[in-house]
Design an enzyme around this catalytic site. Structure first.
Site, PDB file in Angstrom:
ATOM      1  N   HIS B   7       0.828  -1.213   0.000  1.00 36.24           N
ATOM      2  CA  HIS B   7       0.000   0.000   0.000  1.00 36.24           C
ATOM      3  C   HIS B   7       0.854   1.252   0.000  1.00 36.24           C
ATOM      4  O   HIS B   7       2.050   1.203   0.299  1.00 36.24           O
ATOM      5  CB  HIS B   7      -0.971   0.033   1.199  1.00 36.24           C
ATOM      6  CG  HIS B   7      -0.309   0.056   2.542  1.00 36.24           C
ATOM      7  ND1 HIS B   7      -0.038  -1.086   3.261  1.00 36.24           N
ATOM      8  CD2 HIS B   7       0.140   1.081   3.306  1.00 36.24           C
ATOM      9  CE1 HIS B   7       0.534  -0.758   4.412  1.00 36.24           C
ATOM     10  NE2 HIS B   7       0.668   0.560   4.463  1.00 36.24           N
ATOM     11  N   HIS B  79       3.973   7.063   3.926  1.00 37.35           N
ATOM     12  CA  HIS B  79       4.916   5.954   3.748  1.00 37.35           C
ATOM     13  C   HIS B  79       4.456   5.037   2.625  1.00 37.35           C
ATOM     14  O   HIS B  79       3.330   5.144   2.135  1.00 37.35           O
ATOM     15  CB  HIS B  79       5.110   5.163   5.062  1.00 37.35           C
ATOM     16  CG  HIS B  79       3.925   4.392   5.540  1.00 37.35           C
ATOM     17  ND1 HIS B  79       3.047   4.869   6.491  1.00 37.35           N
ATOM     18  CD2 HIS B  79       3.461   3.155   5.215  1.00 37.35           C
ATOM     19  CE1 HIS B  79       2.110   3.953   6.723  1.00 37.35           C
ATOM     20  NE2 HIS B  79       2.339   2.905   5.969  1.00 37.35           N
ATOM     21  N   GLU B 130       7.744   0.912   5.046  1.00 37.68           N
ATOM     22  CA  GLU B 130       7.243  -0.148   5.924  1.00 37.68           C
ATOM     23  C   GLU B 130       7.465  -1.484   5.213  1.00 37.68           C
ATOM     24  O   GLU B 130       7.293  -1.579   3.998  1.00 37.68           O
ATOM     25  CB  GLU B 130       5.736   0.061   6.157  1.00 37.68           C
ATOM     26  CG  GLU B 130       5.109  -0.973   7.083  1.00 37.68           C
ATOM     27  CD  GLU B 130       3.616  -0.757   7.329  1.00 37.68           C
ATOM     28  OE1 GLU B 130       2.988   0.028   6.579  1.00 37.68           O
ATOM     29  OE2 GLU B 130       3.072  -1.367   8.265  1.00 37.68           O
TER      30      GLU B 130
END
Lengths: 134, 134
Positions: B7, B79, B130
């Site tokens: 994502h 992020h 991440e």
């Protein structure tokens, strides 16, 4: 209206180092640098299984990336690109909804040889959004 | 090593307005808000055909998103999340390459119930990265 996420573009201060990092440290498939003089950038595409990362580096003094890297010397995420089926229809819908299209409002040919437009970041949660017709 | 782009996370100053915009103006499939008290955020997932956009909104005074929205009042890309098969192996490889892992270095359970880690933005072209084990 929007379809796939075509790519995430990351402006980088050192294209060779960033390419090597994605290839070696992150173990991704990294392409060769391509100059895009019409856009004032050199790009490197990183192929992920479901989308691409586009590393952006300034090409020439008039590059739109120069100002971004002055403000963000380590680099940063520059824009995200969504695919659309019909860019003129998408543009007219967005204009009718009150969104602002950057530049002349006419699509330009992007790094993949397809028509693209950019939308005003202030209208989209601070994100520069590119639309690409596929 | 890295796999799919899981994502792109966008911090937004108004979660309801951003959800409505993605649903109505951009015509995307938008989920319901989910509180993630362990991460100090409320999230809304937008399902694209190949990946997801995660809208992030602060939950509580200690939310890690508060500082970001103070600096970026319109919001912004917060992020990007890459999938990995084995998060401990990925972490150890990255540490050996000199990258810094945020926090204790031990994976936490993320918004999808899977182990996640965050890498230092200064080590990755100004991008907060991440990693999520899938």
């Amino acid at each position: 209206m929007i379809g796939r996420l075509n790519h995430v573009a990351i402006a980088v201060p050192d294209l060779e180092a960033a390419s090597a990092q994605y290839r070696n440290t992150l173990g991704a498939t990294v392409g060769a640098p391509q100059d895009e003089p019409d856009h004032g950038v050199t790009v490197v595409f990183i192929e992920l299984p479901n989308t691409k990362i586009e590393l952006l580096y300034p090409l020439g003094d008039e590059s739109p990336i120069n100002g971004f890297l002055e403000k963000n010397p380590s680099g940063g995420i520059h824009h995200i690109c969504y695919e659309v089926d019909d860019i003129l229809k998408a543009r007219d819908h967005l204009l009718a909804e009150g969104a602002r299209v950057l530049g002349s409002g006419e699509p330009k040919i992007g790094a993949h040889g397809k028509p693209v437009l950019f939308l005003h970041p202030k209208d989209f949660n601070g994100c520069l959004v590119e639309l690409e017709q596929v």
